[in-house]
Design an enzyme around this catalytic site. Sequence first.
Site, PDB file in Angstrom:
ATOM      1  CG  PHE A 191      -1.927  -1.146   1.188  1.00 30.67           C
ATOM      2  CD1 PHE A 191      -2.915  -1.196   0.227  1.00 30.67           C
ATOM      3  CD2 PHE A 191      -1.856  -2.161   2.116  1.00 30.67           C
ATOM      4  CE1 PHE A 191      -3.832  -2.242   0.183  1.00 30.67           C
ATOM      5  CE2 PHE A 191      -2.765  -3.213   2.098  1.00 30.67           C
ATOM      6  CZ  PHE A 191      -3.757  -3.254   1.132  1.00 30.67           C
ATOM      7  NE  ARG A 241      -5.621  18.252   6.618  1.00 30.43           N
ATOM      8  CZ  ARG A 241      -5.264  19.227   7.453  1.00 30.43           C
ATOM      9  NH1 ARG A 241      -4.004  19.321   7.854  1.00 30.43           N
ATOM     10  NH2 ARG A 241      -6.159  20.094   7.864  1.00 30.43           N
ATOM     11  CD  GLU A 242       2.109  11.924   6.535  1.00 32.86           C
ATOM     12  OE1 GLU A 242       1.644  11.215   7.453  1.00 32.86           O
ATOM     13  OE2 GLU A 242       3.326  12.101   6.362  1.00 32.86           O
ATOM     14  NE  ARG A 256      -9.290  -8.853   6.609  1.00 30.33           N
ATOM     15  CZ  ARG A 256      -9.070  -8.910   5.308  1.00 30.33           C
ATOM     16  NH1 ARG A 256      -7.825  -9.010   4.855  1.00 30.33           N
ATOM     17  NH2 ARG A 256     -10.059  -8.885   4.451  1.00 30.33           N
ATOM     18  CG  MET A 277      -7.437  -5.282  -3.078  1.00 29.42           C
ATOM     19  SD  MET A 277      -5.647  -5.016  -3.066  1.00 29.42           S
ATOM     20  CE  MET A 277      -5.054  -6.693  -3.298  1.00 29.42           C
ATOM     21  N   GLY A 335     -11.674  10.586   5.562  1.00 30.09           N
ATOM     22  CA  GLY A 335     -10.805  11.582   6.164  1.00 30.09           C
ATOM     23  C   GLY A 335      -9.330  11.251   6.052  1.00 30.09           C
ATOM     24  CD  GLU A 341      -5.353 -14.121  -4.489  1.00 30.42           C
ATOM     25  OE1 GLU A 341      -6.073 -13.675  -3.562  1.00 30.42           O
ATOM     26  OE2 GLU A 341      -5.629 -13.979  -5.691  1.00 30.42           O
ATOM     27  CD  GLU A 345      -7.471 -15.374  -0.442  1.00 32.88           C
ATOM     28  OE1 GLU A 345      -7.961 -14.246  -0.623  1.00 32.88           O
ATOM     29  OE2 GLU A 345      -7.856 -16.392  -1.044  1.00 32.88           O
TER      30      GLU A 345
END
Length: 377
Positions: A192, A214-215, A242, A262, A298, A326, A328
């Site tokens: 990410f 901002r980030e 998770r 995704m 936000g 993957e 999983e």
Amino acid sequence: MDVFVYGILCDADLRRAVAGDAGHVTPVTLHGHAVRPVVDDVVPTITTRAGATAAGLLWRGLTADQVDRVALFAAAFGATPTTVTVTWGDTSTAMARMWLLRDVAVPGPGNWSFAAWQAGCAATTVDATQELFASMPRPDPANLRRQWPMMLKRAWARHCAEIDGRPASLRHKARAEDTRVSDRTAPAGRFFRLQGFDVTHHRFDGGTQGPLPREVFVGIDAVLVLPYDPVRGRIVLVEQVRMGALERGDPNPWVLEPVAGMIDAFQTPEDAALRETREEAGLDVRLRHVASYYPSPGNATDYFHTYVGLCDLPDLERYSGGLDSEQEDLRLHVLSLDAALALVESGEIAAGPGIALIYWLALHRDALRLEFAPAGA
């Protein structure tokens, strides 16, 4: 070093994203080769074929650094370099470096269309390429092979946001000049991304505010599907560990939630939802769209498309699912909607999209039961 490019690098905007305003190109032909489509991909490969010709461009005048940038871009697709002889005009020939998708691409039937790729995929690919070369440090070839699909997915999400067309009957009707983003930092993250920037924006009193530092977390557009048997009144929940819960410090980071995944670049939410439900739960479902929304606008770009997946559920209480490829590790629970509502009430179900879908079903289960009741019941 002269470079022979074919397929997507025949696009001038993409070449510019890779190497800047570099060198010059000449249309050339590579004999004994053919540009072919690739199964389950929008990018073509090139294969040897007696009597065939592959059209492309001879890219000349590149610096060593620009050739390295082309090589890094080729590594995103698992391509490796080779040397070929190309021709143009009646007798002119030249040796050139070409990157070849050797064992990573399975040629498909028919012909690959450059025009179709430009119309549907070029802008997103250019956007992803710009992200690649804005990364500091840039990924090495091995890591780029893993990161490139995520770059494409993020670029596809930005494309989908641009054409979303959600109404503004109550909220502010934004104009392009109402926000201004500046001083973007290099995106950080291996999978990410965290993106820093300054923003100046319109105020409700007519003034402006900013620039403000901002980030945001740059995620991926995703689908969530809650499988539901409207006749038996049962649902499927997926249980898995998770990382968000783990990093928050939750002593039990195993979470109950819907099927989730995704959206791949150039894929519709519906196709992604059907794929994920088959892969994670082994189910073929009929989708009923519930809502599409930002779960945390936000601080994150995440955008979720949520569905109920109408189906005939197996007479099981628990089974395993997911793909080993993957990594999983999933446990699937089949339970009544009333039992799920009790788990929401107790706090054991703590994933927001799942709670929203369960409450949606509670509101609509009577209508769904009537809609799918057996004939004569």
